[in-house]
Each structure stands twice: as structure tokens, then as C-alpha cells.
Design an enzyme around this catalytic site. Sequence first.
Site, mmCIF file in Angstrom:
data_model
loop_
_atom_site.group_PDB
_atom_site.id
_atom_site.type_symbol
_atom_site.label_atom_id
_atom_site.label_comp_id
_atom_site.label_asym_id
_atom_site.label_seq_id
_atom_site.Cartn_x
_atom_site.Cartn_y
_atom_site.Cartn_z
ATOM 1 N N GLU A 129 41.640 31.200 34.208
ATOM 2 C CA GLU A 129 42.089 30.314 35.173
ATOM 3 C C GLU A 129 42.527 29.124 35.109
ATOM 4 O OE1 GLU A 129 39.552 32.465 34.868
ATOM 5 O OE2 GLU A 129 39.674 33.781 36.503
ATOM 6 N N HIS B 36 29.016 35.591 43.278
ATOM 7 C CA HIS B 36 30.455 36.121 43.982
ATOM 8 C C HIS B 36 30.268 35.715 45.564
ATOM 9 C CE1 HIS B 36 31.355 37.674 40.118
ATOM 10 N NE2 HIS B 36 32.388 38.247 40.575
#
Lengths: 332, 325
Positions: B60, B129
Site C-alpha cells: 500500500e 476489518h
Amino acid sequence: MATTLNIETLAKEDALEIFTQMLLIRRFEEEAERLYRRGLVRGFLHTYIGEEAIAVGAIPNLREDDYVIGHYRDHGHALARGVDPKAAMAELCGKATGCSGGKGGSMHLFDAEKHFMGGHAIVGGQLPLAIGIALGVKLKELDSVVMCFFGDGAVNEGEFHEAMNMASLWKLPVVFMLENNLYGMGTDVNRSRAGGASIYGAAEPYMIPAVQIDGMDVMAVRETVSEGIAKVREGTGPVFIEAMAYRFHGHSMADPSNYRDNEEVQENRSRDPIDKFREDCLEAGKIEATDLELAAEKVDLVVQEAREFAEQSPEPAPEELYTHIYADPEEN
Amino acid sequence: MAEMLLRDAMSKALREALDEDERCFLMGEDIGAYGGAYAVTRGFLEKYGEERVRDTPISESVFVGAGVGSAMIGMRPIVEVMTINFTLVAMDQIINHAAKLSYMSNGQLTVPLIIRTVTGGGGQLAATHSQSFENWYASVPGLRVVVPATPYDALGMFRASRKDNNPIIFAEHALLYRVRGEVPEEYYEVPLGKARIAKPGTDVTLVAYSGMVRVAEEAAAKLEEDNISSEVIDLRCLSPLDLDTVIESVKKTNRVAVVEETWKTGGFSGTIASDIQEAAFDDLDGPVIRINGPDVPAPYARNIEQLMIPSADWVVESVKYNFGL
Ligand SMILES: Cc1ncc(C[n+]2csc(CCOP(=O)(O)OP(=O)(O)O)c2C)c(N)n1
Ligand SMILES: [Mg+2]
């Protein structure tokens, strides 16, 4: 290490130019240190003194449409790229006429017109940006290359490894320029890196061709980097160059320098890259001593003008606090 | 007017970007061969090819940074970070670099980058998450934060985002992709920084954004049954923030509750509440109510997961209790 290019092959004006550029960086930073002691330069000031041969050996090999990006030890990179010493010194002094409008300071010099894409002060943070600039170059189907400078400390950041992988995977036009000055602040590279002080092997798992050179030998840097750039410009992907160096002064002006002994510093100072180049030139009969004296006088004048300009320039107007946080909507 | 899923509105927005602007390209994990973790870019790789629909390594930091770098030299990258939880490992590039380059270079550089990401909980994906960090990003000068709640706004605000020249966090709520809504055939845009009155009312103002807009609307419908008229405001963007629309409503209703999915401590509702009392203290009949998820990591088990996400009943009860309605 790569061998030194024979000084004989160098044109006289090139030799003078190399000498002048290295000396400019040296004198510029010595003046910056004085200004720091006088309180005109504040914040962090990281000098490049001792490492000038890397920027001067590397950057002038680039074309105008190439890009340079690096870390906060950026005065040498900026000046070698042609950033106006006046604008750079004014930036160090936090003036409106500075190359970042007084908003960046020593660690964040920018000159977009010169394709000098910044000093960046988060260790490793400029590496992903370099990847992006190179990706942009590739998508625009240009043949520019991106030269990215970073230190031995940055190699231990995750961003370094992510960047190496992506550059190789996508065959991006990046020249990775590692300036290994053996310390990250006060930490000896042998105490921070498994595998020790020699780092270029880190490029191997990423299939990036890598070489180690003496970063205090401007001719060695010049030769290796120009070959590296030519290779990258062919479009086959990045190269990695480790320039071994030593910074003569502290990490920044705030450095008490108690992590390395004086003998080590003196030993390295005896290999001063500017002295070495001067001696080699004189020995080869490449330049006369009077040429060098003349060049030094010119450098002193440039630095003096830069200092005067910086001192006399206005501070940013109060409303500048609020400008350029966001881009102007018109330009799209 | 055609009805469309929010997912399809986003696909349309991205296709437009690629069709209309050759400087645009998409980059992210599994957006190509896989078709996007939330299927927004299904079929894109086949249509636009590998150069413009770039599957990245799971890195990322470098692919967000590559978006920033390419934007610095005039590209218009659209980067997808699979979910907002994973933006944390790219925070250096987002906050220290994307958000700072215009300012630090004194306007010499701009970063016209859209970071699309998926936010919110409620999918039983547990603590790592299920988070929402839009509020964090909204506190960073130099970033814009866009949080659509409807297909119409998703498309309209994406179009406006493409014309903006700043780094933008465009956060799409995971549970909204299957929400259907009207989307006109004709071209339109929804400007950034203009809140929407989702439902007009007179007794109480409910301020919400992203996934909580539907909760607030549901609560408003329930309150209506008890003759309590609520005005629902969808902020649409956290940065720039349209406080004026909120204040105008408060001046009319004199009561306000802010509904937000994320934790109460440090929640954006705190900023809104404080702004309201500074701007309209004399118009308030009582304290500004903050209805946030409690300060706990999201659990997996459905029954206790649901306890941490503000619901319509929770809003109804809170409004009635706190305002004595
Ligand atoms: C991410 C991050 N961590 C820590 C620092 C503080 N810091 C600034 S410079 C530096 C040392 C970096 O050493 P190196 O990469 O070798 O570069 P050099 O200063 O030797 O040129 C550290 C730890 C920082 N700026 N950024
Ligand atoms: Mg170092």
C-alpha cells in the site's frame, strides 16, 4: 568498487565546472552553518559537507527533462541541479523569496521548474514518490529518468523494499542513489543492518543491477552514474548505485557527535573529495592553480550574494499561512 | 430516471474517467484480473488493458506513493486501497506526502489523486476489518474526504472529485454497494462541500454521513409515527465541511443529534457538536447529542457486533430520552 575514470579524458571546462560546483556546495553550507549560529537559520540543518562528490558526480549527467528527488540532506542535490543559491539560502532563512516560499525550510527545498522534486524529511518517504514519478514518465511514454537519493538508514524502512520491488517489477526508469555515509544519525550502519556496512547486495533479490563506488571520488561517481543513466534510459528498468561516503560534520546542527571518535572523523577528512579532485587535476596538468583560485573567488561571491539576498528578503506575509494548502481550482 | 446500485454508479464513474481523460489510470490490489474486491472494476482489465488498470503488489505504501508521484507530474491517478483499514500502512504517503506537497512546495506541486477505499463495519469481519477512519483523515489539512451515501451522490461527487486538484479520500461504505437509487441519464455533478437535506423536518436535526444516513432516515420514519418531525442532513463530505447547512437546520429545529458509526472518542461528531454550540448556542434547547459506536474493537459474533453500530431504534430512543419528546 568501480575504478576511477582517467582525469585526462575530462575537458578543462568540465573539470572547472566540477570543482566549482563542489566548492559552491561546501561554501554554501559553511555559510548556512554560520547563519545557523547567528540564529537566522533555525530548525534542522543537515549539511552535506564531505559528500559533495556524489551530487556533483551524479546530477549533472541528467537531462533537463529528467527528475531529481531526495532526502532532507538536500542542499547539495538542489545546487547541483541548478536551484538558485539565492532562493535556496532564502529558504533556509525562512524568507518569502525562498524556493519553497519559506514554508519548507532546509529539509524541504523544491523547484518544480528545474524538476527538483523535493527534499523529503520522512526517512524513506521519497522512494514511493520516485516510483510514482517514474510511473508517470512511463505512462506518458517519455524517456526521462528519475534519480532518487536516500541514506543508509532508509534502507531499513519498509518503503524502500516496496519501492525496489515495484521499480523492478514494472521496469521503471529509476536510478537509486544510495548515499552510504555509514551512519543514520548516531547509529553505525553495522549496528542497524544485518549484513553490515556494504548495502548494494540488497538490490540483488529484486533483480536490480547494483554497484558500489567510492562516493568521495567525483570521477568514479560521474562515470558510474552516466553509465547507469544510459542503461535506465534504454527502458530495461532501474539501477542501484551505492556511493560510499562520510559526513564530516554532525547529523544536524543539534548533533553532539559523541558516537564516533575524532580519529575516525580525521581519517575520513583527510580524504576530502574536493581536495582530492583539486590535487588530481593539478597533477594531471588539467587546470592551473590560478584557475582554481579564480573559481574559488567566484564561488565566494555567489555565496555572499546568496547570504545578502536571504538576509534582505522579507518574511512571508501573514496571509501566506493559509495559501496553497489546497490547489487552485482553475488549473486542471 | 434509471435506478442503479451504488456499486454500478461507481463503475460508471470510473469508466467515465478512463474514457474521458487519458491522464487517468487505476491502480490497486486485485482491481484487474480479480475484478476488484467489491467487484467495482469487473471487466475493466479486458476493456482498458494492463497499463491503465494496474494490479499492484500488496504494498500500500508504494502504490499510494506511486499515485502521489505520478500526480506530481500531471497524471490523474485513481488508486484503490481495498479497505480503509489497510490505508493505515500507507498513512505516511497520505498524510506526510500527499497532503503536504502543495503547501511545502508553496504551490509549485499539486497532487490530483483520488484514493478510493471501502469503509465501515457490520459485515462480521471483526476488529481489523470493520473500522472507519474518515474522521481521522478529515482532520488533516490538505486532504479532502468524500463520503457518499447514495448512488446519485457517489457518481456526482466522483465527477466533481476528478475536477478537483487535491488528494481525496473517497470512502465508499461496504454495506452501501448494494443500495439502489435513482441516477439520471443526463450529466450532472454534485459539488464537494455541499451537504444535502435528505429529509426536511422541524422538530429535531439528525446529522449523519456515509452508512449512517440510512440509519438516520429510518429513525426519522419511526419518529414520524410519534409525530416527531426530523430533518436528516447528509454531510456528503467531511472536508470541506458544509457547516452552514447544519446550522441553518439547527436554527429551525433547536435540537440536534449527530449519528456516526465510528468510536465516540475522537469521533467527527465531536467536532460537529462543538462547531454547532459555538455557532448557534442560543438556538439550542439542549445539548448536542452524539450517537457513536462505543469505544470497543469490533467483535466478530453477530449479536454483539450489532450492539456497537448505531441503529434506528437507538437513535429514536436517544432522541426521545434526551429531548424529552
Ligand atoms: C520515518 C522517520 N524516522 C525517523 C526520523 C528521524 N531521522 C531523521 S534523519 C535520520 C537518520 C537517517 O539516516 P540516513 O538514511 O543514513 O541518512 P543520512 O542522514 O545519513 O544522510 C533519522 C532517524 C525521520 N525523519 N523519519
Ligand atoms: Mg547515513
